[in-house]
Design a protein around this motif. Sequence first.
Motif, PDB file in Angstrom:
ATOM      1  N   LEU A   4      -3.526  13.438  -7.197  1.00  0.00           N
ATOM      2  CA  LEU A   4      -4.071  14.519  -7.742  1.00  0.00           C
ATOM      3  C   LEU A   4      -3.533  14.599  -9.255  1.00  0.00           C
ATOM      4  CD1 LEU A   4      -3.198  17.351  -5.355  1.00  0.00           C
ATOM      5  CD2 LEU A   4      -5.499  16.484  -5.836  1.00  0.00           C
ATOM      6  N   LEU A   5      -2.592  13.915  -9.730  1.00  0.00           N
ATOM      7  CA  LEU A   5      -2.154  13.688 -11.190  1.00  0.00           C
ATOM      8  C   LEU A   5      -2.978  12.545 -11.673  1.00  0.00           C
ATOM      9  CD1 LEU A   5      -0.137  14.491 -13.448  1.00  0.00           C
ATOM     10  CD2 LEU A   5       1.370  12.817 -12.160  1.00  0.00           C
ATOM     11  N   ALA A   6      -2.975  11.549 -10.930  1.00  0.00           N
ATOM     12  CA  ALA A   6      -3.683  10.411 -11.550  1.00  0.00           C
ATOM     13  C   ALA A   6      -5.317  10.618 -12.230  1.00  0.00           C
ATOM     14  CB  ALA A   6      -3.731   9.234 -10.849  1.00  0.00           C
ATOM     15  N   ILE A   7      -5.838  11.275 -11.287  1.00  0.00           N
ATOM     16  CA  ILE A   7      -7.433  11.483 -11.355  1.00  0.00           C
ATOM     17  C   ILE A   7      -7.429  12.246 -12.871  1.00  0.00           C
ATOM     18  CG2 ILE A   7      -9.532  12.366 -10.658  1.00  0.00           C
ATOM     19  CD1 ILE A   7      -8.582  11.793  -7.857  1.00  0.00           C
ATOM     20  N   PRO A   8      -6.896  13.336 -12.997  1.00  0.00           N
ATOM     21  CA  PRO A   8      -7.443  14.017 -14.380  1.00  0.00           C
ATOM     22  C   PRO A   8      -6.529  13.498 -15.346  1.00  0.00           C
ATOM     23  CG  PRO A   8      -5.618  15.382 -12.952  1.00  0.00           C
ATOM     24  CD  PRO A   8      -6.180  14.259 -12.166  1.00  0.00           C
ATOM     25  N   LEU A   9      -5.246  12.760 -15.040  1.00  0.00           N
ATOM     26  CA  LEU A   9      -4.884  11.960 -16.264  1.00  0.00           C
ATOM     27  C   LEU A   9      -5.667  10.806 -16.770  1.00  0.00           C
ATOM     28  CD1 LEU A   9      -1.717  11.994 -17.757  1.00  0.00           C
ATOM     29  CD2 LEU A   9      -1.207  10.138 -16.069  1.00  0.00           C
ATOM     30  N   GLY A  10      -6.249  10.176 -15.921  1.00  0.00           N
ATOM     31  CA  GLY A  10      -7.159   9.082 -16.013  1.00  0.00           C
ATOM     32  C   GLY A  10      -8.491   9.532 -16.975  1.00  0.00           C
ATOM     33  N   ILE A  11      -8.767  10.557 -16.537  1.00  0.00           N
ATOM     34  CA  ILE A  11     -10.084  11.102 -17.378  1.00  0.00           C
ATOM     35  C   ILE A  11      -9.944  11.811 -18.482  1.00  0.00           C
ATOM     36  CG2 ILE A  11     -11.736  13.092 -17.047  1.00  0.00           C
ATOM     37  CD1 ILE A  11     -11.704  12.861 -13.987  1.00  0.00           C
ATOM     38  N   ILE A  12      -8.804  12.207 -18.827  1.00  0.00           N
ATOM     39  CA  ILE A  12      -8.281  12.645 -20.242  1.00  0.00           C
ATOM     40  C   ILE A  12      -7.877  11.598 -20.889  1.00  0.00           C
ATOM     41  CG2 ILE A  12      -6.307  13.843 -21.247  1.00  0.00           C
ATOM     42  CD1 ILE A  12      -6.062  15.659 -18.977  1.00  0.00           C
ATOM     43  N   GLY A  13      -7.223  10.437 -20.373  1.00  0.00           N
ATOM     44  CA  GLY A  13      -7.080   9.461 -21.250  1.00  0.00           C
ATOM     45  C   GLY A  13      -8.368   8.625 -21.644  1.00  0.00           C
TER      46      GLY A  13
ATOM     47  N   PHE B 297      -2.324   4.630  -9.997  1.00  0.00           N
ATOM     48  CA  PHE B 297      -3.372   4.265  -8.874  1.00  0.00           C
ATOM     49  C   PHE B 297      -2.624   3.075  -8.130  1.00  0.00           C
ATOM     50  CE2 PHE B 297      -6.629   6.404 -11.280  1.00  0.00           C
ATOM     51  CZ  PHE B 297      -6.760   7.401 -10.625  1.00  0.00           C
ATOM     52  N   LEU B 298      -2.198   1.886  -8.981  1.00  0.00           N
ATOM     53  CA  LEU B 298      -1.829   0.675  -8.250  1.00  0.00           C
ATOM     54  C   LEU B 298      -0.262   1.035  -7.399  1.00  0.00           C
ATOM     55  CD1 LEU B 298      -1.754  -1.609 -11.129  1.00  0.00           C
ATOM     56  CD2 LEU B 298      -3.283  -1.679  -9.296  1.00  0.00           C
ATOM     57  N   TYR B 299       0.466   1.961  -7.684  1.00  0.00           N
ATOM     58  CA  TYR B 299       1.541   2.488  -6.945  1.00  0.00           C
ATOM     59  C   TYR B 299       1.068   3.176  -5.682  1.00  0.00           C
ATOM     60  CZ  TYR B 299       5.849   4.882  -5.405  1.00  0.00           C
ATOM     61  OH  TYR B 299       6.999   5.343  -4.700  1.00  0.00           O
ATOM     62  N   VAL B 300       0.181   4.031  -5.956  1.00  0.00           N
ATOM     63  CA  VAL B 300      -0.408   4.815  -4.701  1.00  0.00           C
ATOM     64  C   VAL B 300      -1.107   3.817  -3.604  1.00  0.00           C
ATOM     65  CG1 VAL B 300      -2.224   6.385  -3.892  1.00  0.00           C
ATOM     66  CG2 VAL B 300      -0.562   7.083  -5.986  1.00  0.00           C
ATOM     67  N   TYR B 301      -1.609   2.779  -4.062  1.00  0.00           N
ATOM     68  CA  TYR B 301      -2.133   1.964  -3.438  1.00  0.00           C
ATOM     69  C   TYR B 301      -0.978   1.188  -2.531  1.00  0.00           C
ATOM     70  CZ  TYR B 301      -4.424  -2.306  -1.601  1.00  0.00           C
ATOM     71  OH  TYR B 301      -4.935  -3.237  -0.700  1.00  0.00           O
ATOM     72  N   GLY B 302      -0.240   0.839  -2.984  1.00  0.00           N
ATOM     73  CA  GLY B 302       1.044   0.050  -2.321  1.00  0.00           C
ATOM     74  C   GLY B 302       1.679   0.981  -1.457  1.00  0.00           C
ATOM     75  N   VAL B 303       1.936   2.277  -1.885  1.00  0.00           N
ATOM     76  CA  VAL B 303       2.549   3.346  -0.759  1.00  0.00           C
ATOM     77  C   VAL B 303       1.547   3.426   0.438  1.00  0.00           C
ATOM     78  CG1 VAL B 303       2.922   5.802  -0.519  1.00  0.00           C
ATOM     79  CG2 VAL B 303       3.699   4.449  -2.474  1.00  0.00           C
ATOM     80  N   ALA B 304       0.358   3.464   0.023  1.00  0.00           N
ATOM     81  CA  ALA B 304      -0.467   3.496   1.071  1.00  0.00           C
ATOM     82  C   ALA B 304      -0.674   2.455   2.209  1.00  0.00           C
ATOM     83  CB  ALA B 304      -2.041   3.841   0.715  1.00  0.00           C
ATOM     84  N   GLU B 305      -0.506   1.225   1.617  1.00  0.00           N
ATOM     85  CA  GLU B 305      -0.645   0.125   2.496  1.00  0.00           C
ATOM     86  C   GLU B 305       0.622  -0.268   3.289  1.00  0.00           C
ATOM     87  OE1 GLU B 305      -3.059  -2.221   3.089  1.00  0.00           O
ATOM     88  OE2 GLU B 305      -4.109  -0.782   2.231  1.00  0.00           O
ATOM     89  N   THR B 306       1.653   0.252   2.656  1.00  0.00           N
ATOM     90  CA  THR B 306       3.235   0.183   3.650  1.00  0.00           C
ATOM     91  C   THR B 306       3.800   1.320   4.042  1.00  0.00           C
ATOM     92  OG1 THR B 306       4.335   0.688   1.364  1.00  0.00           O
ATOM     93  CG2 THR B 306       3.898  -1.635   1.835  1.00  0.00           C
ATOM     94  N   LYS B 307       3.070   2.504   3.753  1.00  0.00           N
ATOM     95  CA  LYS B 307       3.512   3.799   4.259  1.00  0.00           C
ATOM     96  C   LYS B 307       4.865   4.185   3.881  1.00  0.00           C
ATOM     97  CE  LYS B 307       1.859   3.087   8.221  1.00  0.00           C
ATOM     98  NZ  LYS B 307       0.769   2.047   7.776  1.00  0.00           N
ATOM     99  N   SER B 308       5.473   3.539   2.649  1.00  0.00           N
ATOM    100  CA  SER B 308       6.780   3.694   2.311  1.00  0.00           C
ATOM    101  C   SER B 308       6.842   3.820   0.687  1.00  0.00           C
ATOM    102  CB  SER B 308       7.471   2.361   2.411  1.00  0.00           C
ATOM    103  OG  SER B 308       8.797   2.309   1.935  1.00  0.00           O
ATOM    104  N   LEU B 309       7.547   4.674   0.286  1.00  0.00           N
ATOM    105  CA  LEU B 309       7.772   4.856  -1.189  1.00  0.00           C
ATOM    106  C   LEU B 309       8.311   3.693  -1.835  1.00  0.00           C
ATOM    107  CD1 LEU B 309       8.801   8.845  -1.351  1.00  0.00           C
ATOM    108  CD2 LEU B 309       6.671   7.828  -1.474  1.00  0.00           C
TER     109      LEU B 309
END
Length: 241
Positions: A81-90, A106-118
């Motif tokens: 929710l933070l990255a989408i508007p941040l990217g659009i504004i950028g 986005f890259l970090y979120v992808y890693g979190v989603a794949e490993t289910k770990s922060l």
Amino acid sequence: MQATVAVLHTHVLVVILFLILFTAKAVMLFLNKHSLLDKAKRYTKALDMVFGTLILVTGGYLLYLYQGMQGWLIIKIVLVLLAIPLGIIGIKRHSKVLTALALLIFLYVYGVAETKSLTMRTPGPVTNATTDDDSSPITDAAETGTANIDSKNTTEEMVATIADAQLANAKAIYTQVCETCHGPDGAKGFGGAANLKVSNLSLQDRINVVENGRGLMPGFGGQLTEQEAEALAAYTMTLKK
């Protein structure tokens, strides 16, 4: 079940398309192709709105299917929710800093989603350490080997107890809701789906995944009976090499 799978695939597709579009614009910005970027923004303005809306709608539905909210999932949602508007504004302001920050999130979120770990680390195997003076590597190895054999035999016995009719029904369910991502042989891996041909999950672990979901895979505990979930998990074990 078909509706759930359709929503899942729609969500994955929309996210991929959104990221491809955003990355293309980011590259234009980093290469100082400002006129080309402005033209791309005009042509893709409607797509950005459609993709953003679909991501929120499909993601919200899949979130509703989760059994309980885990910490990594909450952080993932907040970051998206933070990255989408941040990217659009950028992109809109031609800000390389904001755009790069959005890409990193986005890259970090992808890693979190794949490993289910922060920390983006998958849990390692649990070892049973001992400090007893009379313990020996030979004895420990023998006990471990015996435990593995017993576990394998137990799993095979559990699978064998599933009636042929139940396995046939489980195969039909697998074809209907699992094959698109896992493939007919279990090795397709669409959308990060696990390779069932090499998976070492036990029968009980597979039942838990079927019922509660994992990663982008939704849980089907509310749509399958306990017997169907067990039979489906048992069927996936027949796909192992």
